[in-house]
Design an enzyme around this catalytic site. Structure first.
Site, PDB file in Angstrom:
ATOM      1  N   PRO A 227      69.579  -9.355  88.790  1.00 42.68           N
ATOM      2  CA  PRO A 227      68.305 -10.083  88.809  1.00 42.68           C
ATOM      3  C   PRO A 227      67.505  -9.777  87.544  1.00 42.68           C
ATOM      4  O   PRO A 227      67.432  -8.623  87.117  1.00 42.68           O
ATOM      5  CB  PRO A 227      67.595  -9.550  90.058  1.00 42.68           C
ATOM      6  CG  PRO A 227      68.263  -8.254  90.370  1.00 42.68           C
ATOM      7  CD  PRO A 227      69.669  -8.365  89.883  1.00 42.68           C
TER       8      PRO A 227
ATOM      9  N   LEU B  32      60.643 -25.595  81.663  1.00 47.29           N
ATOM     10  CA  LEU B  32      59.253 -25.899  82.013  1.00 47.29           C
ATOM     11  C   LEU B  32      59.144 -26.250  83.498  1.00 47.29           C
ATOM     12  O   LEU B  32      58.120 -25.975  84.141  1.00 47.29           O
ATOM     13  CB  LEU B  32      58.733 -27.057  81.149  1.00 47.29           C
ATOM     14  CG  LEU B  32      57.260 -27.417  81.308  1.00 47.29           C
ATOM     15  CD1 LEU B  32      56.357 -26.279  80.829  1.00 47.29           C
ATOM     16  CD2 LEU B  32      56.926 -28.707  80.546  1.00 47.29           C
TER      17      LEU B  32
ATOM     18  N   ASP C 120      68.701 -15.157  77.443  1.00 49.85           N
ATOM     19  CA  ASP C 120      68.653 -15.981  78.662  1.00 49.85           C
ATOM     20  C   ASP C 120      67.607 -17.082  78.558  1.00 49.85           C
ATOM     21  O   ASP C 120      67.050 -17.522  79.569  1.00 49.85           O
ATOM     22  CB  ASP C 120      68.373 -15.108  79.902  1.00 49.85           C
ATOM     23  CG  ASP C 120      69.277 -13.891  79.972  1.00 49.85           C
ATOM     24  OD1 ASP C 120      70.497 -14.070  79.853  1.00 49.85           O
ATOM     25  OD2 ASP C 120      68.760 -12.767  80.119  1.00 49.85           O
TER      26      ASP C 120
ATOM     27  N   HIS D  72      76.518 -17.916  78.111  1.00 47.27           N
ATOM     28  CA  HIS D  72      75.898 -19.238  78.153  1.00 47.27           C
ATOM     29  C   HIS D  72      76.422 -19.941  79.396  1.00 47.27           C
ATOM     30  O   HIS D  72      77.635 -20.017  79.605  1.00 47.27           O
ATOM     31  CB  HIS D  72      76.286 -20.096  76.941  1.00 47.27           C
ATOM     32  CG  HIS D  72      75.719 -19.632  75.643  1.00 47.27           C
ATOM     33  ND1 HIS D  72      74.443 -19.138  75.518  1.00 47.27           N
ATOM     34  CD2 HIS D  72      76.258 -19.617  74.398  1.00 47.27           C
ATOM     35  CE1 HIS D  72      74.221 -18.835  74.251  1.00 47.27           C
ATOM     36  NE2 HIS D  72      75.306 -19.100  73.562  1.00 47.27           N
TER      37      HIS D  72
END
Length: 437
Positions: free
Chosen positions: A312, A340, A26, A54
């Site tokens: 989750p 980021l 992931d 993906h």
């Protein structure tokens, strides 16, 4: 020939490039694979099955791929499913239909890949339910991956190549299903319905099932640009990952060679994909996990829910010792740092730079990782602290324009790993990728 940006041309002079996940999966591999796809002639998967996922965003449209390589989104790229994959053919066909039936014109499947049947998924659920009662659940996707690989290594599995001759396939199919029903005490299973489906699959796929070893090596000799995409990630590798909380295939660089039938000298560049923080799905040790508001912030901001299961994901701080260990195994040349932007808004960011033995006080040797199932009882993370940044960075086009604190964080990761970060993901779409000079 080099298919990448000029800033890494000195790293790789060749036409075969691999993109591998460097954590627990992931990491956002799909985006860099998709970006580099347009430079490629052939894109390959070499391991795993429909447990991988993906999510690609193209022109603000999201595509969830589980078996198909990311190159299917380009009309001029050949796509290959390799030897070490386990393929649930029904899932493959449904995935093709959801995107474009014409994908089949540019898709090839290895005759050595194993067929994953519905009974493998039934067995997966049986096994996981039993482990759950015992408190020993692995947290599989229940897609039948482990049971199919078990059939393979038990030498009772069925390869895709068998499907080319339907009458022979039918004999082997009946033998396998009866064997598995007896072994797992399964009393009801609709063999006739599945066989009818496979007759249709035989007609659809018989000309698409090929000798991938010959195909790959011929195309490399002909200087075709080959992009190899890894499924899952290094720390889920059956041998090198956090066993037993791993997948059932070789997710690291060694899996490429067995999965596609090429040797190590054919591979010219390895790109490691690293998320700016750390996540994992399911059970297993996670020493930098954040079971607090910060962990929830990362989950919410990063949309950290499984592509395959929608579970989750557990979230925590980036782990340098893990990445150094993975680098040793995979010979990573350059890094794509992803997501980021998810860290934006945090006042403080921590980076795990080592592990300390709680009893002796000694730091873990570089290149090692604490794999013990109860590792948190023996080791504690050693963190370096960074000041965060508030602004949204998703529209930034240059590393130099990023907030100073974001740049400090990135440069520190690069320093610890002694590996150049070539790309930085700052948002969900292909356009949200900075090439760092």
């Amino acid at each position: 020939m080099n298919i990448f940006d000029h800033n890494i041309k000195d790293v790789a002079k060749g036409n075969v490039v691999a993109i591998l996940g460097a954590q627990w999966g992931d990491e956002g591999k799909g985006k860099i694979i998709d970006i580099l796809s347009k430079h490629s002639n052939i894109i390959c998967r070499f391991n795993g099955g429909a447990n991988a996922g993906h999510t690609i965003s193209v022109n603000d449209v999201k595509y969830a791929l589980h078996l198909l390589p990311c190159g299917v989104l380009y009309n001029n790229i050949i796509n290959v499913l390799g030897n070490c994959m386990v393929i649930h053919v029904k899932t493959l066909i449904n995935e093709i239909k959801k995107i474009d039936n014409n994908i089949l014109d540019r898709l090839y499947l290895s005759d050595k890949a194993h067929i994953l049947f519905d009974i493998h998924q039934t067995i997966d659920s049986i096994q996981e339910s039993k482990k759950l009662k015992e408190g020993k659940q692995i947290g599989t996707t229940k897609k039948g991956i482990g049971p199919c690989y078990s059939s393979k290594v038990s030498r009772i599995g069925i390869r895709l190549g068998e499907l080319k001759n339907y009458e022979n396939f039918k004999i082997k199919y009946n033998e396998l299903i009866e064997n598995l029903m007896d072994l797992y005490n399964i009393t009801e299973y609709n063999k006739e319905e599945e066989l009818n489906q496979f007759y249709n699959y035989h007609k659809m796929l018989k000309d698409k099932i090929i000798d991938v070893v010959s195909f790959m090596n011929k195309n490399i000799d002909n200087k075709k640009n080959i992009l190899i995409e890894g499924a899952n990630a290094a720390m889920l590798d059956i041998d090198f990952g956090t066993y037993p909380y791993v997948t059932s295939s070789s997710t690291t660089i060694g899996g490429i060679f067995s999965g596609l039938g090429i040797h190590h000298k054919r591979l010219n560049l390895v790109i490691g994909v690293v998320k700016s923080y750390l996540t994992r799905v399911g059970c297993g040790p996670f020493l930098t996990e954040l079971c607090n508001a910060t962990g929830e912030y990362l989950r919410k901001n990063g949309h950290e829910y499984g592509t395959t299961t929608n579970r989750p994901r557990r979230c925590g701080w980036l782990d340098i010792p893990m990445l150094l260990y993975v680098k040793c195994i995979n010979c990573i040349d350059v890094i794509n740092l992803t997501k980021l932007d998810v860290l934006s808004g945090l006042k403080e960011i921590l980076l795990c730079v080592s592990y300390k033995n709680k009893i002796t006080g000694q730091l873990l040797e570089e290149g090692c990782y604490p794999f013990e199932e109860n590792a948190e009882e023996t080791y504690e993370p050693v963190y370096e602290k960074f000041e965060g940044w508030e602004e949204d960075i998703s529209e930034h086009k240059s590393f130099n324009t990023l907030p100073e604190n974001a740049k400090k964080y990135v440069l520190s990761i690069e320093k610890y790993l002694k590996t150049p970060i070539a790309w930085i993901g700052v948002g969900p779409n292909r356009k949200n990728m900075i090439t760092k000079n």
